[in-house]
Scaffold this active site. Structure first.
Site, PDB file in Angstrom:
ATOM      1  N   LYS A 125       0.871  -1.188   0.000  1.00 46.36           N
ATOM      2  CA  LYS A 125       0.000   0.000   0.000  1.00 46.36           C
ATOM      3  C   LYS A 125       0.900   1.228   0.000  1.00 46.36           C
ATOM      4  O   LYS A 125       2.052   1.154   0.449  1.00 46.36           O
ATOM      5  CB  LYS A 125      -0.883   0.004   1.257  1.00 46.36           C
ATOM      6  N   ASP A 165      -6.884   4.525  -4.789  1.00 42.55           N
ATOM      7  CA  ASP A 165      -7.552   4.429  -3.486  1.00 42.55           C
ATOM      8  C   ASP A 165      -8.147   5.822  -3.263  1.00 42.55           C
ATOM      9  O   ASP A 165      -8.343   6.567  -4.238  1.00 42.55           O
ATOM     10  CB  ASP A 165      -6.557   4.033  -2.381  1.00 42.55           C
ATOM     11  N   THR A 208     -15.049  -2.501  -7.279  1.00 37.95           N
ATOM     12  CA  THR A 208     -15.138  -2.623  -5.813  1.00 37.95           C
ATOM     13  C   THR A 208     -16.596  -2.509  -5.359  1.00 37.95           C
ATOM     14  O   THR A 208     -17.086  -3.322  -4.565  1.00 37.95           O
ATOM     15  CB  THR A 208     -14.256  -1.575  -5.121  1.00 37.95           C
TER      16      THR A 208
HETATM   17  P1  NDP Z   1     -12.689   8.171  -3.243  1.00 36.26           P
HETATM   18  O1  NDP Z   1     -11.620   9.168  -3.032  1.00 36.26           O
HETATM   19  O2  NDP Z   1     -13.216   7.961  -4.616  1.00 36.26           O
HETATM   20  O3  NDP Z   1     -13.951   8.527  -2.310  1.00 36.26           O
HETATM   21  C1  NDP Z   1     -13.822   8.625  -0.935  1.00 36.26           C
HETATM   22  C2  NDP Z   1     -15.152   9.077  -0.368  1.00 36.26           C
HETATM   23  O4  NDP Z   1     -15.114   8.987   1.044  1.00 36.26           O
HETATM   24  C3  NDP Z   1     -15.467  10.531  -0.705  1.00 36.26           C
HETATM   25  O5  NDP Z   1     -16.850  10.712  -0.804  1.00 36.26           O
HETATM   26  C4  NDP Z   1     -14.904  11.248   0.524  1.00 36.26           C
HETATM   27  O6  NDP Z   1     -15.487  12.518   0.781  1.00 36.26           O
HETATM   28  C5  NDP Z   1     -15.275  10.281   1.616  1.00 36.26           C
HETATM   29  N1  NDP Z   1     -14.378  10.443   2.767  1.00 36.26           N
HETATM   30  C6  NDP Z   1     -13.032  10.328   2.800  1.00 36.26           C
HETATM   31  N2  NDP Z   1     -12.569  10.579   4.033  1.00 36.26           N
HETATM   32  C7  NDP Z   1     -13.662  10.847   4.787  1.00 36.26           C
HETATM   33  C8  NDP Z   1     -13.842  11.180   6.139  1.00 36.26           C
HETATM   34  N3  NDP Z   1     -12.798  11.273   6.980  1.00 36.26           N
HETATM   35  N4  NDP Z   1     -15.103  11.382   6.583  1.00 36.26           N
HETATM   36  C9  NDP Z   1     -16.147  11.311   5.746  1.00 36.26           C
HETATM   37  N5  NDP Z   1     -16.040  10.983   4.440  1.00 36.26           N
HETATM   38  C10 NDP Z   1     -14.811  10.768   3.975  1.00 36.26           C
HETATM   39  O7  NDP Z   1     -12.155   6.813  -2.618  1.00 36.26           O
HETATM   40  P2  NDP Z   1     -12.627   5.314  -2.897  1.00 36.26           P
HETATM   41  O8  NDP Z   1     -14.095   5.286  -3.130  1.00 36.26           O
HETATM   42  O9  NDP Z   1     -11.713   4.735  -3.891  1.00 36.26           O
HETATM   43  O10 NDP Z   1     -12.282   4.615  -1.504  1.00 36.26           O
HETATM   44  C11 NDP Z   1     -13.217   4.569  -0.422  1.00 36.26           C
HETATM   45  C12 NDP Z   1     -12.822   3.467   0.551  1.00 36.26           C
HETATM   46  O11 NDP Z   1     -12.825   2.210  -0.140  1.00 36.26           O
HETATM   47  C13 NDP Z   1     -11.443   3.591   1.167  1.00 36.26           C
HETATM   48  O12 NDP Z   1     -11.468   3.067   2.481  1.00 36.26           O
HETATM   49  C14 NDP Z   1     -10.586   2.690   0.298  1.00 36.26           C
HETATM   50  O13 NDP Z   1      -9.434   2.226   0.957  1.00 36.26           O
HETATM   51  C15 NDP Z   1     -11.575   1.556   0.032  1.00 36.26           C
HETATM   52  N6  NDP Z   1     -11.279   0.745  -1.134  1.00 36.26           N
HETATM   53  C16 NDP Z   1     -11.204   1.291  -2.389  1.00 36.26           C
HETATM   54  C17 NDP Z   1     -10.973   0.476  -3.475  1.00 36.26           C
HETATM   55  C18 NDP Z   1     -11.017   1.008  -4.874  1.00 36.26           C
HETATM   56  O14 NDP Z   1     -10.994   0.192  -5.806  1.00 36.26           O
HETATM   57  N7  NDP Z   1     -11.084   2.303  -5.090  1.00 36.26           N
HETATM   58  C19 NDP Z   1     -10.705  -0.963  -3.320  1.00 36.26           C
HETATM   59  C20 NDP Z   1     -10.886  -1.453  -1.964  1.00 36.26           C
HETATM   60  C21 NDP Z   1     -11.131  -0.608  -0.930  1.00 36.26           C
HETATM   61  P3  NDP Z   1     -14.695  13.864   0.396  1.00 36.26           P
HETATM   62  O15 NDP Z   1     -14.784  13.946  -1.100  1.00 36.26           O
HETATM   63  O16 NDP Z   1     -15.433  14.927   1.105  1.00 36.26           O
HETATM   64  O17 NDP Z   1     -13.290  13.684   0.872  1.00 36.26           O
END
Ligand code: NDP
Length: 444
Positions: A125, A165, A208
């Site tokens: 990671k 991510d 995902t």
């Molecule tokens: P993105 O950056 O596309 O989206 C993240 C989302 O989560 C945004 O809406 C963001 O809001 C919100 N967010 C982030 N931090 C916070 C916080 N502290 N409090 C509230 N909302 C928050 O990321 P992904 O969708 O790719 O990833 C989301 C999760 O899924 C992560 O935990 C990641 O590790 C996991 N994941 C992702 C994979 C992938 O293929 N992308 C694979 C496996 C797991 P804002 O825009 O306001 O920051």
């Protein structure tokens, strides 16, 4: 003191100030106790001590210049955690909260997740404390180029293959890939999540979120139920959340709420995912704008309130520790029956205990969100074979993988006398393969 407890105590002492890493290790090692008892040879080989110590940690300076000519310096990380079953594989996260503890917890989880997919990929990671919010495309490009100017010497298609991510999507992967190719003069599958015009795979963007819903669907099916007519709450509004909503609605569920880090929307008629995509993917705006465009929706400042909305299924898809004990209790009181973790470690240890005590079907992240990395491995296979599968082919493979993971963790939980405990089932099923490979390869 048991072997597991000793390793956890040493881990805490040797890694001060890394609470997320300790939290993930506690969850994983805690549920491996029955496995360790059956395999005394693991302790002699210091297998757990080696399992929780990354093979390599790279930390570096990322200097870049903004559009106003100001110089900034961010921290860059790549943790190459475990390569026993294949090259390191795991995403890059760009978010101001990123630190070594967060990257190590994600890397440790990734080892078992990648093992669960059944594909030959090790765990890693990386990321940076860079905040992409409010930056111009040019600034994002400058940052990605600087980040790759150091990272390129540590990765490779047979060594370590990063992906996206939080904060790293198609745009960032494009800039990172362009710089890697320039530095190495090689057009190879060194990053996944690439665009379709330069080696990407169909379904990777959706994988995902779709995979999470495929697993939830299987869990429902095994209990004689289905997604049809179920009320669902999804947190986040990024890549994972958007495609979880899309697939859940396609299979007949009604998703009523989503959030970003400022606040949540509640749409009693069911979220219109096309509007969310326009705001988040095209305009890079805030979720609040949904309520300005869709009459049936309300917007509430702050995130926590989302877990007070009654639902049958909760899919946390934003970030770590979104659901604490109190939120878990609220969800249970309001009748939640299934929780599927789209994000990594979105539920605290106390929150998990609440769900398990209440008999909620709890699908842990390393199994439930493995569809993304599984499809990344399918992208790697297509890259090295110089071939391109159709959407239907990749989608079918993804669904089969998710259904398989579900049954593997279900079987593992039963085999160790913990039927229905998928936290234990996923940890055990993922760990056994890695442990076997590590034992076969000697003390390395
Ligand atoms: P993105 O950056 O596309 O989206 C993240 C989302 O989560 C945004 O809406 C963001 O809001 C919100 N967010 C982030 N931090 C916070 C916080 N502290 N409090 C509230 N909302 C928050 O990321 P992904 O969708 O790719 O990833 C989301 C999760 O899924 C992560 O935990 C990641 O590790 C996991 N994941 C992702 C994979 C992938 O293929 N992308 C694979 C496996 C797991 P804002 O825009 O306001 O920051």
């Amino acid at each position: 003191m048991s072997y597991v407890e000793r390793v956890l105590q040493e881990l805490k002492a040797k890694n001060p100030g890394e609470p997320e890493f300790y939290q993930a290790a506690t969850e994983i090692l805690g549920s491996l106790k029955p496995v360790i008892e059956r395999h005394p040879e693991y302790e002699q080989a210091a297998l757990l001590e080696r399992f929780v110590e990354p093979e390599r940690v790279v930390m570096f300076r990322v200097p870049w210049v903004d559009d106003g000519g100001h110089v900034h310096v961010n921290k860059g990380y790549r943790v190459q955690f475990n390569s026993a079953i294949g090259p390191y594989k795991g995403g890059l996260r760009f978010h101001p909260s990123v630190n070594l503890s967060i990257i190590k917890f994600l890397g440790l989880e990734q080892i078992l997740k990648n093992s669960l997919t059944g594909l030959p990929i090790g765990g890693g990671k990386g990321g940076s404390d860079f905040d992409p919010k409010g930056k111009s495309d040019n600034e994002i490009m400058k940052f990605c180029q600087s980040f790759m100017t150091e990272l390129f010497r540590h990765i490779g298609q047979d060594t370590d293959v990063p992906a996206g991510d939080i904060g790293v999507g198609g745009r960032e992967i494009g800039f990172l890939f362009g710089q890697y190719k320039r530095l190495k003069n090689e057009h190879v599958g060194v990053l996944t999540g690439r665009g379709l015009s330069y080696g990407g795979s169909l379904v990777r963007k959706e994988a995902t979120g779709y995979g999470l819903v495929y697993m939830a669907e299987e869990a429902l099916k095994c209990r004689g139920d289905s997604l049809k007519g179920k009320t669902v709450v999804v947190s986040g509004s990024g890549n994972v959340a958007i495609y979880a909503v899309e697939k859940a609605q396609a299979l007949g569920a009604k998703v009523v709420a989503m959030y970003d880090s400022n606040g949540y929307i509640y749409d009693k008629k069911g979220i219109d995912v096309a509007v969310v995509k326009q705001i988040k993917e095209v305009e890079r705006g805030r979720i609040r704008e949904y309520a300005e465009r869709v009459k049936s929706a309300e917007y509430h400042e702050g995130c926590r309130g989302i877990w007070t909305i009654p639902c049958d299924i909760a899919l946390p898809c934003a970030t770590q520790n979104e659901i604490d004990e109190e939120s878990a209790k609220k969800l249970v009181a309001n009748g939640v029956k299934y929780v599927g973790e789209g994000a990594n470690m979105p539920t605290t240890l106390e929150g998990i205990a609440v769900f398990q005590r209440a008999g909620v079907v709890f699908l842990p992240a390393k199994a439930a969100n493995a569809g993304g990395v599984a499809t990344s491995a399918l992208e790697m296979a297509q890259s090295s074979g110089r071939m391109f599968w159709t959407f239907e082919e990749v989608d079918k493979k993804l669904k089969d993988i998710m259904v398989n993971i579900y049954h593997n963790m279900d079987d593992a939980a039963k085999a160790y006398g913990m039927a229905g405990d998928y936290v234990a089932g996923a940890n055990i099923a993922g760990f056994l393969k890695v442990a076997d490979a590590m034992m076969a390869q000697g003390i390395v």
